[in-house]
Design an enzyme around this catalytic site. Structure first.
Site, PDB file in Angstrom:
ATOM      1  CE  LYS A   1      36.429  47.234  45.730  1.00 55.11           C
ATOM      2  NZ  LYS A   1      37.892  47.178  45.687  1.00 55.11           N
TER       3      LYS A   1
ATOM      4  CD  GLU B   1      39.378  37.218  33.516  1.00 50.05           C
ATOM      5  OE1 GLU B   1      40.178  36.826  32.631  1.00 50.05           O
ATOM      6  OE2 GLU B   1      39.749  37.829  34.543  1.00 50.05           O
TER       7      GLU B   1
ATOM      8  CG  PHE C   1      44.428  50.080  38.544  1.00 55.74           C
ATOM      9  CD1 PHE C   1      45.442  49.771  37.633  1.00 55.74           C
ATOM     10  CD2 PHE C   1      43.962  49.073  39.369  1.00 55.74           C
ATOM     11  CE1 PHE C   1      45.979  48.490  37.579  1.00 55.74           C
ATOM     12  CE2 PHE C   1      44.496  47.794  39.325  1.00 55.74           C
ATOM     13  CZ  PHE C   1      45.501  47.496  38.418  1.00 55.74           C
ATOM     14  CD  GLN C   2      42.612  45.720  37.210  1.00 54.46           C
ATOM     15  OE1 GLN C   2      41.797  45.508  38.096  1.00 54.46           O
ATOM     16  NE2 GLN C   2      43.489  44.813  36.809  1.00 54.46           N
TER      17      GLN C   2
ATOM     18  CG  MET D   1      38.438  25.802   7.725  1.00 54.72           C
ATOM     19  SD  MET D   1      37.778  24.588   6.565  1.00 54.72           S
ATOM     20  CE  MET D   1      36.393  23.937   7.482  1.00 54.72           C
TER      21      MET D   1
END
Ligand code: TPP
Lengths: 562, 74
Positions: A170, A58, A120-121, A474
């Protein structure tokens, strides 16, 4: 745009409203990754004309949307499921926030009844993202989905652009409703320069013997490059640019002094230190640009012009401030401003030639600055460069011929390693005809390497130049210079075989080690029809010069460790 | 130095959180807060902040927030 008063509006699911609202906004591409809490939207996508690009992480989605937006000037859209999908987007959202990129991030959320129960999630992505979004919404009912999408797009693109998050539970995606009426708000009011301030600005300019324009990313964001070029043509005022301001002026324009700041050109930094009027245009006195703020442009009065009034006076007070659209301000000022004096222009021209970049480094190993200069020349003015973060990013800023802000994609504010590859993919999808070149380092490329699979899947013909110095260059440079060469966790000499790795993803790849191989490599890169990676081995001890040491004044540049 | 700001806020998700978070992140210590829903969709918020930074700057930063309708330094 509105739907107020539309009689007998259709009944659709929240997910379908989301998709149709995106289509109505003119969105053509979404970068995303599915999961449980966003499944109704993925289902609605099946019937949509939106092109969905399935990334492999993502973070890649958010950064690709960022690259798409910067290259095209249109909103970039990314999407993820709740929980880990949403948190994976966060770095990309923060990246867009720091660089004022218009982005819409859509996250699935657990159903409304489960929110707040540690389902959940479930994560509070709305709360987690508050400091790094321009605005955010939780949509509570399906009827509001379309209106929210339109409002979110308007906010993301108006004024100083930025990312807007829509968190979509949802059950709201599944519920069916007619869309609530919506009407886009008035665009934020355009502030005309007050007559008094304009007079004060012109008087400041007429009293200046050594005026200098300090141009930031705001010019590109406002698409005010032409107005800037006209202003410079009319007044011959010399110009320095920030990292994000690069491209606002043609690099061949005699007034262009280069980038200022930590890895800026000595010509630019010396000009800043000796000017008597700093005309700040869409820039924000970032510490990488100013060095020690108290000694920055010590003898200068400040005329600060910015579309975002909150930037004026944030770090350095302005003698005169003009808040409002940059293009308009520049046009007004150009009509009345005096031409810069001959003496000052001659002084700046001599600084510019005295400190011109040199490419005659000894040895026959690849000299990255020369490679980048040659590649940018060969790729031509319409090409787009997307870079990662580190020494190679600074070499791109110093040596690439950047002639439009939208063709230099760099993570300026957040400095996100892993930006280059996904941003290049987004840019290439936005600009299919352009050569899109990703310049990366051996550290950075590994942060979003999985997106090689995206390049392969969609045949996105980005050209990746991987400058491999076998270390986190760097950081190594800073340890060498400022931590007494006590090297700590910067060694990458056990890197994988990048050519074999790319080949495993189905990407054409080849390696070069010698300066003599550069020209053929450039030809091969530019001739490739599909994605291609060129692995370039460079000297692990190479440093980026010049350098203003941290906490020092821009007048105290180091030219080498000697 | 302590200063008081009066803010009119559209009552949307996270509006107060965003307001207070912005003030804190911008370097202003929050000494007092009073918030009240005055109409169905608007809140009136009074905050007292302390900082060496210029409160006018904070006022401009708060005005950028989408749900902030008005800010005045009391
Ligand atoms: C995500 C992230 N982690 C850490 C850093 C700190 N950092 C800045 S530059 C750099 C080294 C980059 O190495 P590489 O990509 O190989 O580029 P080089 O400097 O060698 O050109 C690191 C670790 C960062 N900017 N971003």
């Amino acid at each position: 745009m509105d739907n107020a008063g539309t009689p007998g509006a259709a009944v659709r699911s929240g997910a379908q409203w989301l998709v149709s609202a995106l289509e109505a906004e003119g969105v053509d591409t979404i970068f995303g990754y599915p999961g449980g809490a966003i499944m109704p939207v993925y289902d609605a996508l099946v019937d949509s004309r939106l092109r969905h690009i399935l990334v492999r992480h993502e973070q890649g989605a958010a950064l690709a949307a960022d690259g798409y937006a910067r290259a095209s000037g249109r909103i970039g859209v990314c999407m993820a499921t709740s929980g880990p999908g949403a948190t994976n987007l966060l770095t990309g959202i923060a990246n867009a926030f720091m660089d004022s990129v218009p982005m819409l991030a859509i996250t699935g959320q657990v159903s409304s009844a489960l929110m707040g129960t540690d389902a959940f999630q479930e994560v509070d992505i709305f709360g987690m993202s508050l400091p790094v979004v321009k605005h955010s919404f939780i949509v509570r009912c399906a009827a509001d989905v379309a209106a929210t999408v339109h409002e979110a797009c308007a906010i993301a693109c108006s004024g100083r652009p930025g990312p807007v998050l829509i968190d979509l539970p949802k059950d709201v995606q599944l519920a069916r409703a007619a869309a609530a009426p919506w009407r886009s708000r008035e665009a934020s009011a355009v502030h005309a320069a007050g007559a008094v301030n304009l007079d004060a600005a012109i008087s400041l300019m007429s009293r200046s013997a050594r005026p200098l324009l300090y141009v930031g990313g705001g010019v590109g964001i406002a698409r005010a490059e032409t107005a800037l070029r006209d202003f410079v043509a009319a007044t011959a005022v010399p110009v320095v640019c920030t990292l994000k301001g690069l491209g606002a002026l043609d690099p061949d324009q005699p007034e262009f002094m280069g980038m200022l700041g930590m890895h800026g050109s000595p010509a630019a930094n010396h000009a800043v230190q000796s000017c008597d009027l700093l005309i700040v245009l869409g820039a924000r006195f970032d510490d990488r640009a100013t060095g020690k703020l108290e000694t920055f442009a010590p003898g200068a009065r400040v005329l600060h012009i910015d579309a975002d009034a909150a930037e004026i006076g944030k770090l350095r007070g302005a003698d005169v401030a003009l808040g409002g659209p940059l293009e308009h301000m520049l046009q007004l000022l150009a009509q009345h401003s005096p031409v810069a004096t001959e003496d000052w222009r001659a002084h700046c021209a001599s600084l510019r030639s005295l400190y011109a970049n040199r490419y005659d480094a000894p040895g026959d190993d690849v000299y990255a600055p020369a490679l980048l200069r040659d590649l940018s020349r060969a790729a031509g003015p319409g090409s787009i460069v997307a870079c990662d973060v580190g020494q190679h990013q600074m070499w791109v800023a110093q040596h690439w011929r950047i002639n439009a802000c939208s063709r230099h994609l760099t993570s300026g504010g957040l400095g996100t390693m892993g930006y280059g590859l996904p941003a290049a993919l987004g840019a290439q999808l936005a600009c299919p005809e352009a050569h899109v070149i990703c310049v990366s380092g051996d550290g950075s490329i590994m942060m979003n390497l999985q997106e090689l699979a995206t390049a392969r899947r969609y045949g996105i013909p980005v050209k990746i130049v991987l400058l491999d110095n076998g270390c986190l260059g760097m950081v190594r440079q800073w340890q060498e210079l400022f931590f007494e060469q006590r090297y700590s966790e910067v060694d990458l000499s056990d890197n994988p075989d990048f050519v074999a790795l790319a080949a495993a993803f189905g990407i054409e790849a080849f390696a070069i080690e010698r300066r003599a191989d550069v020209s053929a490599a450039i030809d091969r890169l530019l001739a490739a029809k599909g994605p291609i990676l060129c692995h370039v081995r460079i000297d692990p001890r190479a440093n980026v010069w010049p350098l203003v040491p941290p906490g020092k004044s821009n007048g105290e540049m180091m030219d080498s460790a000697a | 130095m302590r200063q008081r700001l009066l803010i009119t806020l559209r009552d949307t998700d996270g509006a107060l959180q965003r307001l207070l978070g912005t003030a804190e992140r911008r370097g202003f210590r929050i000494c007092a807060v009073h918030a009240e829903l005055v109409e169905s969709a608007q809140s009136q918020v009074a905050i007292t902040v302390e900082s060496a930074r210029d409160v006018a700057l904070l006022a401009r930063q708060l005005l950028r927030l989408h749900e902030v309708c008005d800010v005045c330094v009391a």
